[in-house]
Design a protein around this motif. Structure first.
Motif, short mmCIF file in Angstrom:
data_model
loop_
_atom_site.label_atom_id
_atom_site.label_comp_id
_atom_site.label_asym_id
_atom_site.label_seq_id
_atom_site.Cartn_x
_atom_site.Cartn_y
_atom_site.Cartn_z
N LEU A 159 5.32 -4.53 -13.52
CA LEU A 159 6.08 -3.59 -13.94
C LEU A 159 6.63 -2.64 -13.05
O LEU A 159 5.87 -2.42 -11.95
N ARG A 160 7.85 -2.48 -12.84
CA ARG A 160 8.55 -1.67 -11.77
C ARG A 160 7.85 -0.41 -11.97
O ARG A 160 7.76 0.31 -12.93
N ALA A 161 7.55 0.44 -10.79
CA ALA A 161 7.15 1.66 -10.54
C ALA A 161 7.10 2.06 -9.29
O ALA A 161 7.14 1.31 -8.27
N ASP A 162 7.01 3.46 -8.80
CA ASP A 162 7.26 4.06 -7.46
C ASP A 162 5.74 4.12 -6.99
O ASP A 162 4.76 4.51 -7.84
N ARG A 163 5.76 4.15 -5.76
CA ARG A 163 4.18 4.69 -5.11
C ARG A 163 3.82 5.98 -5.47
O ARG A 163 4.86 6.86 -5.77
N HIS A 164 2.51 6.10 -6.12
CA HIS A 164 1.76 7.37 -6.28
C HIS A 164 1.97 7.64 -7.94
O HIS A 164 1.49 8.49 -8.58
N ASP A 165 2.96 6.73 -8.51
CA ASP A 165 2.96 6.78 -9.98
C ASP A 165 1.78 6.80 -10.80
O ASP A 165 1.02 5.87 -10.32
N PRO A 166 1.64 7.52 -11.79
CA PRO A 166 0.60 7.33 -12.66
C PRO A 166 0.31 6.21 -13.55
O PRO A 166 1.53 5.79 -13.83
N ILE A 167 -0.85 5.57 -13.45
CA ILE A 167 -1.16 4.44 -14.39
C ILE A 167 -2.07 4.86 -15.49
O ILE A 167 -3.08 5.38 -15.24
N HIS A 168 -1.48 4.44 -16.60
CA HIS A 168 -2.16 4.83 -17.88
C HIS A 168 -3.01 3.93 -18.67
O HIS A 168 -2.75 2.60 -18.62
N ASN A 203 -3.14 -1.41 -7.17
CA ASN A 203 -3.08 0.17 -7.14
C ASN A 203 -3.43 0.81 -5.77
O ASN A 203 -4.11 0.00 -4.80
N LEU A 204 -2.77 2.04 -5.41
CA LEU A 204 -3.12 2.75 -4.42
C LEU A 204 -4.40 3.18 -4.35
O LEU A 204 -4.98 3.39 -3.26
N ALA A 221 -5.27 5.08 -12.46
CA ALA A 221 -5.20 4.95 -11.08
C ALA A 221 -3.66 5.37 -10.60
O ALA A 221 -3.11 5.72 -11.39
N THR A 222 -3.32 4.99 -9.54
CA THR A 222 -1.83 5.30 -9.24
C THR A 222 -1.30 4.03 -8.51
O THR A 222 -1.72 3.16 -8.09
N VAL A 223 0.03 4.03 -8.48
CA VAL A 223 0.68 2.69 -8.29
C VAL A 223 0.52 2.40 -6.88
O VAL A 223 0.88 3.52 -6.05
N GLY A 224 0.60 1.39 -6.52
CA GLY A 224 0.76 1.06 -4.72
C GLY A 224 1.01 -0.25 -4.57
O GLY A 224 1.46 -0.97 -5.65
N SER A 225 0.53 -0.93 -3.43
CA SER A 225 1.11 -2.29 -3.06
C SER A 225 -0.11 -3.02 -2.52
O SER A 225 0.06 -3.61 -1.20
#
Length: 273
Positions: A159-168, A203-204, A221-225
């Motif tokens: 799923l497309r998301a930006d770094r640091h975006d919250p994951i629910h 996750n970041l 969590a937060t989005v990462g790579s």
């Protein structure tokens, strides 16, 4: 005396060599690897079945008074999910003093290739699970679908998301794993009712901890790579009884996490096209 000892050594070594040759022959005659999955066929079924058997190394744990799955997993340095799978249990299973548990093989320890080793990939529609509903963990669109990626198989959706975006959390449940795995990077796994599990990878930062009960929509969590990822996004899986199914069978068509809404009466703010 020396010559006799040498002759005795040679005679003793012959049966050992025969045993080794015989063992190799038995291994060579074993079953071949399972074929790649087709519709309805699990992937890596042989490895998964192997890991569900008692540990071949003979490593076992006898449950002591007051011990839980969580404390035993920490004691042996294995992921809680691996311990559960290896013994055919659930995160809420009650242990009894004196119970014998198998400690998982090295294939399922932290940093290993857990995704192919434990989870089969099933391409058909999953059985109905009316007791639970899911929301999207991030509101972005699917940028990599479930299924074949040429010669490999993708057991989830990206799923497309930006770094640091919250994951629910996609549904309420118990966190059974929160750590690092080589392919997934930082990953959180949540166990739900009906033997369902969700996986949130690359996750970041993991914010939920093992043993936490989380509610649907809670930030975990937060989005990462991290792990095997080239750009920030969320790799998301839904598993049923240990098998990976296409998450789109459970997810709503529209995003359940509301996006920020601007007041249309404010002349200083305009919506992006």
């Amino acid at each position: 005396m020396t010559g006799g000892a040498r002759r005795g050594t040679v005679r003793a070594a012959v049966p050992l060599a025969l045993v080794l040759v015989s063992s190799r022959g038995a291994i060579a005659a074993g079953p071949s690897k399972p074929a790649a999955p087709t519709t309805g066929a699990p992937k890596f079924q042989g490895i998964a079945e192997k890991l569900r058997q008692p540990a071949a190394s003979g490593i076992a744990h006898i449950v002591r008074p007051g011990q839980t799955l969580w404390s035993i997993a920490r004691e042996h340095g294995v992921p809680i999910e691996a311990l559960i799978r290896a013994n055919g249990l659930t995160p809420t299973s009650k242990l009894r003093t004196g119970q014998r548990l198998s400690i998982p093989l090295s294939e399922v320890q932290e940093g290993s290739e857990e995704p192919p080793s434990l989870a089969d990939i099933v391409l058909e529609r999953p059985p109905a699970t009316p007791a639970v509903s899911f929301i999207r963990p991030v509101p972005g669109p699917i940028v990599s679908p479930f299924g074949s990626r040429g010669v490999v198989w993708h057991g989830g959706i990206d799923l497309r998301a930006d770094r640091h975006d919250p994951i629910h959390a996609a549904a309420a449940g118990m966190v059974i794993s929160s750590g690092w795995e080589r392919a997934y990077g930082h990953v959180v796994k949540i166990w739900h009712v009906n033997d369902l599990m969700t996986v949130y990878a690359h996750n970041l930062e993991n914010l939920a901890k093992v043993g936490d009960w989380v509610e649907q929509g809670q930030v975990i969590a937060t989005v990462g790579s991290t792990g095997r990822a080239t750009a920030p996004h969320l790799h998301f899986e839904i598993r049923l009884t240990g098998r990976k199914y296409n998450p789109i069978f459970w997810l709503p068509e529209v995003d359940a996490i509301p996006a920020p809404v601007r007041d249309p009466r404010s002349p200083s703010e305009t919506m992006a096209p």
